[in-house]
Scaffold this active site. Structure first.
Site, short mmCIF file in Angstrom:
data_model
loop_
_atom_site.label_atom_id
_atom_site.label_comp_id
_atom_site.label_asym_id
_atom_site.label_seq_id
_atom_site.Cartn_x
_atom_site.Cartn_y
_atom_site.Cartn_z
N TYR A 1 -2.77 0.11 9.90
CA TYR A 1 -2.85 -0.55 8.60
C TYR A 1 -1.54 -0.36 7.83
CZ TYR A 1 -3.91 -0.96 3.62
OH TYR A 1 -3.86 -1.26 2.29
N LYS B 1 -17.33 -1.64 0.63
CA LYS B 1 -16.27 -1.09 1.47
C LYS B 1 -16.73 0.07 2.36
CE LYS B 1 -12.08 -0.72 -0.21
NZ LYS B 1 -11.32 -1.64 0.65
N SER C 1 0.82 -1.22 0.00
CA SER C 1 0.00 0.00 0.00
C SER C 1 0.84 1.26 0.00
CB SER C 1 -0.91 0.02 1.23
OG SER C 1 -1.61 1.25 1.32
#
Length: 334
Positions: A139, A177, A116
């Protein structure tokens, strides 16, 4: 057999569709279907089998990957950047990924996994090197740790391992999401419901709505994944973005003008959209300010250097195609 973890999710289901378009349907989807709406993502796809992620983990710990596994696309993760349960994030994103990595190396099976751009945090240089990595949340930290774990074993790897640092991905199959869906999707739904868009006021030296992101269509993300699948000699960590940042004002205008085009209206300018109340600005919530990336722009030098043809959908073309897909889906379900 191809294994796609997170295969009922956003990027995973688009990868399944991409494999189907190549005539491949011997696919094992691994996911956690606590959210039944994700089933819709696979309704028009062809797969051979499905396993819950915990069952899959037990199986690979006991006996390794299924025989004749061609490649593993590891897209499954807790992608909620606001998740406060760090133990859960680390277990899901780091520990699970390590076990998949070792199962792949034990069986000499190519692994392409989702990293990411959140790893870069508040940084301003987006190159795949440690000095530019500043994670701002659990995250991003979990993704960074796994990238570093892969780097640690890089010289010992006997198979292809590719980490793709996704930038701001948008496109079909992300409806489930919620607040973690792309800003493009949220803008489309907001404009559909209210006839206007609300963007953040100026922050971090950026004027109203001028915070910038590297928006990339999920179709291009699938292209990147399949590019590496076709080249098992390539490995490493690569940025997966367009290499060109665009402002939230640009994204808002792409949404507004896609709608206007559908009813034969001429495109609107930013000035017109603001003066007519189609775009409004509001202050960023305090909870976001220390975690917010006001600017992202992938350095795609490494991706280009290994031969990937770096011609991506423009934001305007991608948004228009996405809106057309959503409109078609809505009409099919009526």
């Amino acid at each position: 057999m191809y294994i796609v973890t997170g295969g009922a999710g956003f990027i995973g289901s688009n990868l399944v569709e991409g494999l189907n378009k190549r005539g491949k349907d011997d696919i094992l989807v691994v996911d956690e279907l606590n959210d039944g709406s994700k089933i819709q993502n696979l309704s028009d796809c062809r797969i051979t089998d499905y396993q819950d992620k915990d069952e899959f983990l037990r199986n690979i710990e006991q006996s390794g990957l299924p025989l004749k596994t061609t490649a593993v696309f590891h897209m499954g993760a807790c992608s909620n950047t606001m998740e406060e349960n760090v133990q859960y994030v680390m277990q899901t994103n780091f520990e699970y990924s390590k076990k998949i990595l070792h199962a792949c190396t034990d069986s000499n099976t190519p692994l392409i996994y989702a990293s990411s751009a959140a790893i870069y945090g508040a940084g301003t240089v987006f190159q795949e090197t440690e000095e530019h990595e500043y994670p701002l949340n659990a995250y991003a930290f979990s993704k960074l740790l796994f990238d570093r774990y892969v780097r640690k074993f890089e010289s010992e790897l006997n198979t292809q391992v590719v980490g793709l640092r996704y930038f701001n991905v948008y496109g079909p199959r992300e409806h489930h999401k919620g607040s973690m869906s792309s800003m493009v999707y949220q803008m489309i739904r907001q404009f559909e419901q209210f006839g206007k868009l609300r963007l953040f006021s100026g922050t971090s030296g950026f004027n109203n709505g001028e915070q910038r992101r590297d928006f990339i269509s999920v179709d291009d993300i699938v292209r990147v994944n399949l590019f590496f699948l076709d080249r098992p000699q390539l490995g490493g960590i690569f940025n997966a973005g367009t290499g060109a940042s665009r402002s939230f004002n640009d994204a808002a205008l792409a949404v507004i003008n896609s709608y206007r085009s559908s009813i034969d209206k001429p495109p609107a300018t930013l000035e017109h959209s603001v003066s007519e109340g189609l775009i409004e600005y509001f202050d960023m919530p305090a909870v976001l300010r220390k975690r917010y990336q006001s600017f992202t722009e992938a350095d795609i030098t490494r991706l280009s250097n290994v031969g990937f043809p770096t011609e991506f959908y423009s934001l305007e073309t991608g948004v228009s195609a996405y809106l057309a897909w959503l409109t078609k889906q809505s009409s099919c379900c009526m």
